[in-house]
Design a protein around this motif. Structure first.
Motif, PDB file in Angstrom:
ATOM      1  N   ASP A  18      25.953  39.802  43.642  1.00  0.00           N
ATOM      2  CA  ASP A  18      26.382  39.293  44.947  1.00  0.00           C
ATOM      3  C   ASP A  18      27.895  39.328  45.116  1.00  0.00           C
ATOM      4  OD1 ASP A  18      23.759  38.830  45.465  1.00  0.00           O
ATOM      5  OD2 ASP A  18      23.824  36.681  45.038  1.00  0.00           O
ATOM      6  N   TYR A  19      28.624  39.171  44.022  1.00  0.00           N
ATOM      7  CA  TYR A  19      30.084  39.123  44.090  1.00  0.00           C
ATOM      8  C   TYR A  19      30.657  40.035  43.005  1.00  0.00           C
ATOM      9  CZ  TYR A  19      28.408  34.826  46.270  1.00  0.00           C
ATOM     10  OH  TYR A  19      27.704  33.927  47.033  1.00  0.00           O
ATOM     11  N   PRO A  20      30.549  41.333  43.176  1.00  0.00           N
ATOM     12  CA  PRO A  20      30.954  42.269  42.117  1.00  0.00           C
ATOM     13  C   PRO A  20      32.418  42.140  41.702  1.00  0.00           C
ATOM     14  CG  PRO A  20      30.512  43.417  44.205  1.00  0.00           C
ATOM     15  CD  PRO A  20      30.015  42.031  44.370  1.00  0.00           C
ATOM     16  N   PHE A  21      33.248  41.617  42.603  1.00  0.00           N
ATOM     17  CA  PHE A  21      34.668  41.467  42.263  1.00  0.00           C
ATOM     18  C   PHE A  21      34.905  40.407  41.194  1.00  0.00           C
ATOM     19  CE2 PHE A  21      33.655  39.283  46.284  1.00  0.00           C
ATOM     20  CZ  PHE A  21      33.828  37.961  45.898  1.00  0.00           C
ATOM     21  N   THR A  22      33.863  39.609  40.858  1.00  0.00           N
ATOM     22  CA  THR A  22      34.060  38.566  39.841  1.00  0.00           C
ATOM     23  C   THR A  22      34.214  39.164  38.438  1.00  0.00           C
ATOM     24  OG1 THR A  22      31.665  38.308  39.642  1.00  0.00           O
ATOM     25  CG2 THR A  22      32.820  36.789  41.113  1.00  0.00           C
ATOM     26  N   GLU A  23      33.895  40.440  38.298  1.00  0.00           N
ATOM     27  CA  GLU A  23      34.047  41.074  36.976  1.00  0.00           C
ATOM     28  C   GLU A  23      35.487  40.958  36.491  1.00  0.00           C
ATOM     29  OE1 GLU A  23      32.546  45.014  36.918  1.00  0.00           O
ATOM     30  OE2 GLU A  23      32.923  45.330  34.784  1.00  0.00           O
ATOM     31  N   SER A  24      36.429  41.122  37.420  1.00  0.00           N
ATOM     32  CA  SER A  24      37.840  41.016  37.025  1.00  0.00           C
ATOM     33  C   SER A  24      38.189  39.589  36.634  1.00  0.00           C
ATOM     34  CB  SER A  24      38.737  41.495  38.170  1.00  0.00           C
ATOM     35  OG  SER A  24      38.562  40.692  39.318  1.00  0.00           O
ATOM     36  N   PHE A  25      37.550  38.588  37.262  1.00  0.00           N
ATOM     37  CA  PHE A  25      37.806  37.194  36.904  1.00  0.00           C
ATOM     38  C   PHE A  25      37.425  36.944  35.447  1.00  0.00           C
ATOM     39  CE2 PHE A  25      36.292  32.886  36.215  1.00  0.00           C
ATOM     40  CZ  PHE A  25      37.311  32.107  36.746  1.00  0.00           C
ATOM     41  N   PHE A  26      36.215  37.406  35.085  1.00  0.00           N
ATOM     42  CA  PHE A  26      35.773  37.195  33.712  1.00  0.00           C
ATOM     43  C   PHE A  26      36.664  37.938  32.726  1.00  0.00           C
ATOM     44  CE2 PHE A  26      31.672  36.753  36.146  1.00  0.00           C
ATOM     45  CZ  PHE A  26      31.596  35.375  35.999  1.00  0.00           C
ATOM     46  N   LYS A  27      37.053  39.162  33.080  1.00  0.00           N
ATOM     47  CA  LYS A  27      37.903  39.957  32.188  1.00  0.00           C
ATOM     48  C   LYS A  27      39.260  39.289  31.998  1.00  0.00           C
ATOM     49  CE  LYS A  27      39.719  44.645  31.595  1.00  0.00           C
ATOM     50  NZ  LYS A  27      39.800  46.013  32.193  1.00  0.00           N
ATOM     51  N   ASN A  28      39.854  38.816  33.082  1.00  0.00           N
ATOM     52  CA  ASN A  28      41.172  38.198  33.002  1.00  0.00           C
ATOM     53  C   ASN A  28      41.156  36.891  32.212  1.00  0.00           C
ATOM     54  OD1 ASN A  28      42.251  40.271  34.515  1.00  0.00           O
ATOM     55  ND2 ASN A  28      42.052  39.181  36.468  1.00  0.00           N
ATOM     56  N   ASN A  29      39.960  36.272  32.157  1.00  0.00           N
ATOM     57  CA  ASN A  29      39.855  35.028  31.392  1.00  0.00           C
ATOM     58  C   ASN A  29      39.302  35.255  29.985  1.00  0.00           C
ATOM     59  OD1 ASN A  29      40.442  32.393  33.072  1.00  0.00           O
ATOM     60  ND2 ASN A  29      39.497  33.852  34.495  1.00  0.00           N
ATOM     61  N   GLY A  30      39.226  36.530  29.594  1.00  0.00           N
ATOM     62  CA  GLY A  30      38.809  36.849  28.225  1.00  0.00           C
ATOM     63  C   GLY A  30      37.355  36.552  27.932  1.00  0.00           C
ATOM     64  N   LEU A  31      36.507  36.577  28.955  1.00  0.00           N
ATOM     65  CA  LEU A  31      35.079  36.267  28.770  1.00  0.00           C
ATOM     66  C   LEU A  31      34.276  37.561  28.748  1.00  0.00           C
ATOM     67  CD1 LEU A  31      34.796  33.260  31.268  1.00  0.00           C
ATOM     68  CD2 LEU A  31      35.117  33.168  28.783  1.00  0.00           C
ATOM     69  N   ASP A  32      33.642  37.840  27.622  1.00  0.00           N
ATOM     70  CA  ASP A  32      32.791  39.025  27.490  1.00  0.00           C
ATOM     71  C   ASP A  32      31.403  38.682  28.023  1.00  0.00           C
ATOM     72  OD1 ASP A  32      31.373  41.238  26.843  1.00  0.00           O
ATOM     73  OD2 ASP A  32      31.607  41.064  24.674  1.00  0.00           O
ATOM     74  N   ILE A  33      31.057  39.219  29.163  1.00  0.00           N
ATOM     75  CA  ILE A  33      29.764  38.877  29.768  1.00  0.00           C
ATOM     76  C   ILE A  33      28.812  40.068  29.725  1.00  0.00           C
ATOM     77  CG2 ILE A  33      30.743  37.121  31.285  1.00  0.00           C
ATOM     78  CD1 ILE A  33      30.594  39.282  33.530  1.00  0.00           C
ATOM     79  N   SER A  34      29.104  41.040  28.873  1.00  0.00           N
ATOM     80  CA  SER A  34      28.287  42.268  28.835  1.00  0.00           C
ATOM     81  C   SER A  34      26.837  41.977  28.464  1.00  0.00           C
ATOM     82  CB  SER A  34      28.899  43.266  27.856  1.00  0.00           C
ATOM     83  OG  SER A  34      29.005  42.696  26.559  1.00  0.00           O
ATOM     84  N   ARG A  35      26.583  40.879  27.734  1.00  0.00           N
ATOM     85  CA  ARG A  35      25.204  40.535  27.361  1.00  0.00           C
ATOM     86  C   ARG A  35      24.761  39.223  27.993  1.00  0.00           C
ATOM     87  NH1 ARG A  35      25.249  41.985  20.839  1.00  0.00           N
ATOM     88  NH2 ARG A  35      25.792  44.207  21.080  1.00  0.00           N
TER      89      ARG A  35
END
Length: 338
Positions: A18-35
């Motif tokens: 729903d909010y694809p731009f949140t990927e950068s939020f997780f990346k910038n906060n050092g959160l690996d959400i790949s799994r």
């Protein structure tokens, strides 16, 4: 606007969809959400032990607040705050006062939901609840959410900002206009750009749906029932700003039903379709079963059912060929023309 409470219960897959731009939020906060796709917010942070949280200064509640604010700011920036990404139906009561048979139904853009049930079972009431954006203040006590949140009251009271566009079984034109004049009038009222191109496209798409062709200068009062439905489906798909389309028994329209659905979905609408036609019922991604005024259950169309759908469509083609031959005055005794 999304709220922290609603976001907390979304899975990571749903948040990213729903909010694809949140990927950068997780990346910038050092959160690996790949799994983390199938995990909720709490489930994801449960994978960290207390020492790691302390070492990395991870505060799940603070991060959730920041993510909520980030999403809402991005939606405002992208001017999507008023767009509908999802429609959520929360359960109410049936006519006997019993709870409805589902926990939560989330419907997203470009999704088709069929609505099945006996005549008088409550399909129109469901439509009314969605159109009115019910907030437990209708006889069913259902609640409707838009984009995971309690919707702005403008969805209820603004005449220009209608949430639902309806295509009913019966429609009659009373204006003394040609097809082109009618569509031009509608396009002008919407203040759209490239109006001439849109008008031409609507008429072309309508003719692809109609069994018999009509011309731009054809008086709208002389259109057949099927031509009228085809014109209004094309008009609704291309010109209507309503994000949700409800079609009542399209099987009676005498049009190419599959092409009609494809046209509506190509414009990223949410389509709810009341039907007694098994072909249309199985074309939906899911189907809502209504009994005694309430949603009895929600069924996801399975691969096995889609196999059956293919067989039904073949039978439907055969039936259509017989119908066409009879309408053209041919005999069914002759070999069927391909």
């Amino acid at each position: 606007m999304i709220t922290k409470d609603r976001l907390e219960h979304r899975l990571f897959d749903e948040i990213l969809r729903d909010y694809p731009f949140t990927e950068s939020f997780f990346k910038n906060n050092g959160l690996d959400i790949s799994r983390a796709g199938s995990l909720s917010w709490a489930g994801y942070f449960d994978s960290f032990d207390d020492d790691e949280k302390e070492d990395r200064a991870l505060d799940p509640d603070l991060l959730l607040s920041q993510l909520t604010e980030y999403i809402n700011q991005m939606l405002d920036f992208l001017d999507e705050g008023q767009q509908v990404h999802s429609l959520t139906i929360l359960p109410g009561l049936d006519k006997s006062g019993n709870p409805e048979g589902f926990d939560e139904l989330v419907i997203r853009k470009s999704e088709v939901i069929s609505i099945v049930g006996p005549t008088g079972s409550g399909k129109s009431r469901l439509l009314g609840d969605i159109e009115w954006v019910a907030r437990k203040d209708t006889p069913t006590k259902r609640e409707i959410l838009i984009n995971d949140d309690v919707p702005d009251t403008s969805w209820r009271f603004s005449g220009a900002k209608k949430l639902v566009a309806q295509l009913s079984q019966n429609m009659n034109f009373v204006m003394d206009l040609s097809v082109q004049e009618f569509v031009e009038l509608h396009a002008e009222s919407r203040m759209v750009e490239n109006r001439d191109d849109l008008v031409q496209r609507i008429i072309e798409e309508a003719n692809k749906l109609a069994g018999e062709q009509f011309q731009p200068d054809t008086p709208i009062t002389s259109l057949s029932g099927g031509q009228s439905r085809a014109l209004m489906i094309a008009d609704t798909a291309i010109l209507s700003q309503s994000p949700i389309i409800l079609i009542d028994e399209i099987e009676n329209a005498g049009i190419d039903r599959k092409k009609a659905l494809q046209l509506l979905l190509s414009e990223e609408k949410i389509v709810l379709m009341a039907t007694h036609d098994p072909v249309l019922a199985l074309m939906g991604d899911r189907r809502i079963v209504i009994k005694n005024g309430g949603i009895s259950k929600v069924i996801e169309t399975t691969d096995e059912e889609r196999t059956i759908l293919g067989k039904l469509e073949e039978l439907d083609k055969t039936l259509l060929s017989y119908r066409t031959r009879l309408r053209m005055g041919d005999s069914l005794i002759d070999p069927i023309q391909a």
